[in-house]
Design a protein around this motif. Structure first.
Motif, PDB file in Angstrom:
ATOM      1  N   LEU A   1       0.842  -1.197   0.000  1.00  0.00           N
ATOM      2  CA  LEU A   1       0.000   0.000   0.000  1.00  0.00           C
ATOM      3  C   LEU A   1       0.880   1.252   0.000  1.00  0.00           C
ATOM      4  O   LEU A   1       0.642   2.195  -0.768  1.00  0.00           O
ATOM      5  CB  LEU A   1      -0.933   0.005   1.217  1.00  0.00           C
ATOM      6  CG  LEU A   1      -1.774   1.274   1.415  1.00  0.00           C
ATOM      7  CD1 LEU A   1      -2.651   1.565   0.207  1.00  0.00           C
ATOM      8  CD2 LEU A   1      -2.648   1.150   2.673  1.00  0.00           C
TER       9      LEU A   1
ATOM     10  N   ALA B   1       2.462   1.673  -3.378  1.00  0.00           N
ATOM     11  CA  ALA B   1       1.475   2.102  -4.386  1.00  0.00           C
ATOM     12  C   ALA B   1       1.137   3.581  -4.205  1.00  0.00           C
ATOM     13  O   ALA B   1       1.008   4.318  -5.197  1.00  0.00           O
ATOM     14  CB  ALA B   1       0.205   1.261  -4.264  1.00  0.00           C
ATOM     15  N   LEU B   2       1.020   4.009  -2.963  1.00  0.00           N
ATOM     16  CA  LEU B   2       0.735   5.429  -2.710  1.00  0.00           C
ATOM     17  C   LEU B   2       1.914   6.297  -3.143  1.00  0.00           C
ATOM     18  O   LEU B   2       1.732   7.360  -3.727  1.00  0.00           O
ATOM     19  CB  LEU B   2       0.444   5.653  -1.222  1.00  0.00           C
ATOM     20  CG  LEU B   2      -0.931   5.192  -0.743  1.00  0.00           C
ATOM     21  CD1 LEU B   2      -1.008   5.246   0.777  1.00  0.00           C
ATOM     22  CD2 LEU B   2      -2.035   6.054  -1.350  1.00  0.00           C
TER      23      LEU B   2
ATOM     24  N   ALA C   1       1.861   6.583  -6.801  1.00  0.00           N
ATOM     25  CA  ALA C   1       0.744   7.418  -7.261  1.00  0.00           C
ATOM     26  C   ALA C   1       1.032   8.899  -7.059  1.00  0.00           C
ATOM     27  O   ALA C   1       0.521   9.739  -7.793  1.00  0.00           O
ATOM     28  CB  ALA C   1      -0.536   7.035  -6.516  1.00  0.00           C
TER      29      ALA C   1
ATOM     30  N   PRO D   1       2.234  11.134 -12.400  1.00  0.00           N
ATOM     31  CA  PRO D   1       2.401  10.255 -13.548  1.00  0.00           C
ATOM     32  C   PRO D   1       2.535  10.969 -14.886  1.00  0.00           C
ATOM     33  O   PRO D   1       3.062  10.425 -15.820  1.00  0.00           O
ATOM     34  CB  PRO D   1       1.119   9.409 -13.531  1.00  0.00           C
ATOM     35  CG  PRO D   1       0.157  10.170 -12.687  1.00  0.00           C
ATOM     36  CD  PRO D   1       0.971  10.930 -11.700  1.00  0.00           C
ATOM     37  N   GLU D   2       2.071  12.218 -14.942  1.00  0.00           N
ATOM     38  CA  GLU D   2       2.122  12.915 -16.228  1.00  0.00           C
ATOM     39  C   GLU D   2       3.452  13.622 -16.458  1.00  0.00           C
ATOM     40  O   GLU D   2       3.742  14.055 -17.555  1.00  0.00           O
ATOM     41  CB  GLU D   2       1.007  13.959 -16.293  1.00  0.00           C
ATOM     42  CG  GLU D   2      -0.346  13.351 -16.533  1.00  0.00           C
ATOM     43  CD  GLU D   2      -1.389  14.437 -16.664  1.00  0.00           C
ATOM     44  OE1 GLU D   2      -1.948  14.550 -17.759  1.00  0.00           O
ATOM     45  OE2 GLU D   2      -1.612  15.154 -15.699  1.00  0.00           O
TER      46      GLU D   2
ATOM     47  N   LEU E   1      -2.518  21.153 -12.608  1.00  0.00           N
ATOM     48  CA  LEU E   1      -3.095  20.509 -11.426  1.00  0.00           C
ATOM     49  C   LEU E   1      -3.825  21.534 -10.574  1.00  0.00           C
ATOM     50  O   LEU E   1      -4.920  21.289 -10.088  1.00  0.00           O
ATOM     51  CB  LEU E   1      -2.001  19.823 -10.602  1.00  0.00           C
ATOM     52  CG  LEU E   1      -1.358  18.603 -11.254  1.00  0.00           C
ATOM     53  CD1 LEU E   1      -0.279  18.022 -10.348  1.00  0.00           C
ATOM     54  CD2 LEU E   1      -2.393  17.541 -11.548  1.00  0.00           C
TER      55      LEU E   1
ATOM     56  N   SER F   1      -7.082  22.398 -12.215  1.00  0.00           N
ATOM     57  CA  SER F   1      -8.098  21.359 -12.080  1.00  0.00           C
ATOM     58  C   SER F   1      -8.656  21.318 -10.669  1.00  0.00           C
ATOM     59  O   SER F   1      -9.816  20.998 -10.451  1.00  0.00           O
ATOM     60  CB  SER F   1      -7.521  19.994 -12.451  1.00  0.00           C
ATOM     61  OG  SER F   1      -6.577  19.606 -11.495  1.00  0.00           O
ATOM     62  N   LYS F   2      -7.798  21.656  -9.684  1.00  0.00           N
ATOM     63  CA  LYS F   2      -8.290  21.684  -8.310  1.00  0.00           C
ATOM     64  C   LYS F   2      -9.196  22.884  -8.081  1.00  0.00           C
ATOM     65  O   LYS F   2     -10.104  22.851  -7.293  1.00  0.00           O
ATOM     66  CB  LYS F   2      -7.106  21.721  -7.337  1.00  0.00           C
ATOM     67  CG  LYS F   2      -6.426  20.370  -7.200  1.00  0.00           C
ATOM     68  CD  LYS F   2      -5.239  20.470  -6.300  1.00  0.00           C
ATOM     69  CE  LYS F   2      -4.504  19.133  -6.263  1.00  0.00           C
ATOM     70  NZ  LYS F   2      -3.233  19.237  -5.591  1.00  0.00           N
TER      71      LYS F   2
END
Lengths: 112, 199
Positions: free
Chosen positions: B66, B69-70, B73, B77-78, B194, B197-198
């Motif tokens: 976990l 993975a965090l 993330a 990724p871009e 980002l 978008s937020k």
């Protein structure tokens, strides 16, 4: 016995749940189970990384909100971009499901 | 809080060491709240405390995975594809702009060895081009950090080319300046998109 949601589908399901209104992580997981009549099980270990990716992609927005009681909780909501992505995913899924149904839904007859 | 849950969160935290402290704390706070809510629900369903904790942790899966993975993330990724695209764009922009620049400025350079000040001036312009190409390709930066980096990059490039003329130092400086511009520009683009978008 529920079936675990595959990692590739978590993002779409999260977007679909958030289309119904803002939710925190725990509620998202429970809502997936409830809406699927307990057929799908959301594994929390996959949920949070998926939420971070969706946030980074600008499809959802997370913010800490203080309710009337208890500590602040991080609540997620769909962005405009997220709405658009959900529409596309729904369309793509409908196409895919229709195509698969042609084979497995009993309407397809294999030629001899 | 239950010691088993705390130990689990510590193991997750160990994988998030490279995140800023604020992000890490927010991540753990959210996981903790979720775990506590699960334990409370499972207890209400009739499980004893120990069973409820174990079931909740099983639902979360391995702490190490976990955490990893965090961590993955959170690594924007871009940013890598954007950086690659920006680099390609910068090289393209430079190749397109250089002939124009050459016609406009380079051809008017004084014959023979230019005076140091003139050389500095022309070289500064020469190196400003790759940097601004990179900056434009990556996304125009209006931040103070971006502007400062641009100024330092151009100054270093001008000094380097003055001292080293057009040798390997020039090539190295050209590449560094170009990539600095790309990096600043692309980072600002990711942050800007980002933030937008937020908002």
């Amino acid at each position: 016995m529920g079936r675990e949601v595959s990692k590739g589908d978590i993002g779409s399901l999260v977007l679909a749940v958030l289309a119904g209104g803002p939710c925190h992580g725990y509620a998202i997981a429970r809502e997936v189970e409830r809406q699927s009549r307990e057929v799908l099980q959301m594994r929390e270990g996959s949920l949070y990384p998926a939420l971070r990716v969706l946030e980074a992609q600008g499809l959802i927005k997370g913010s800490w909100e203080t309710g009337s009681s208890g500590p602040a909780r991080k609540v997620y909501s769909l962005t405009t971009q997220g709405h658009d992505a959900l529409v596309q995913k729904r369309h793509a899924w409908a196409e895919y499901a229709r195509a698969i149904n042609e084979f497995l839904g009993g309407t397809y007859e294999q030629s001899a | 809080m239950n010691s088993q849950l705390e130990a689990y969160l510590h193991r997750v935290e160990a994988q998030l060491h490279s995140l800023p402290a604020e992000k890490r704390a927010a991540e753990l706070r959210e996981l903790r709240q979720h775990l506590e809510a699960m334990v409370a629900r499972l207890s209400n369903d009739g499980l004893n405390q120990q069973e409820a904790v174990e079931t909740a942790l099983a639902q979360f899966g391995d702490a190490h995975h976990l955490g990893q993975a965090l961590h993955q993330a959170h690594r924007a990724p871009e940013s890598v594809p954007r950086f690659v695209l920006a680099t390609v764009g910068a090289v393209g922009a430079y190749l397109y702009l250089f002939p124009l620049y050459k016609a406009a400025v380079w051809s008017h350079m004084p014959p023979g060895h230019p005076l140091p000040i003139q050389g500095l001036f022309y070289n500064a312009l020469y190196w400003l081009l790759p940097f601004t190409s990179g900056l434009l390709a990556g996304g125009i930066s209006t931040s103070r950090a971006g502007q400062s980096t641009a100024c330092v990059g151009v100054l270093v490039a001008a000094l380097m080319t003055t001292f080293f003329s057009f040798g390997p130092g020039t090539l190295l400086t050209f590449l560094c300046t170009l990539l600095a511009g790309v990096k600043v520009g692309s980072q600002r683009t990711v942050q800007f998109s980002l933030e937008r978008s937020k908002g």
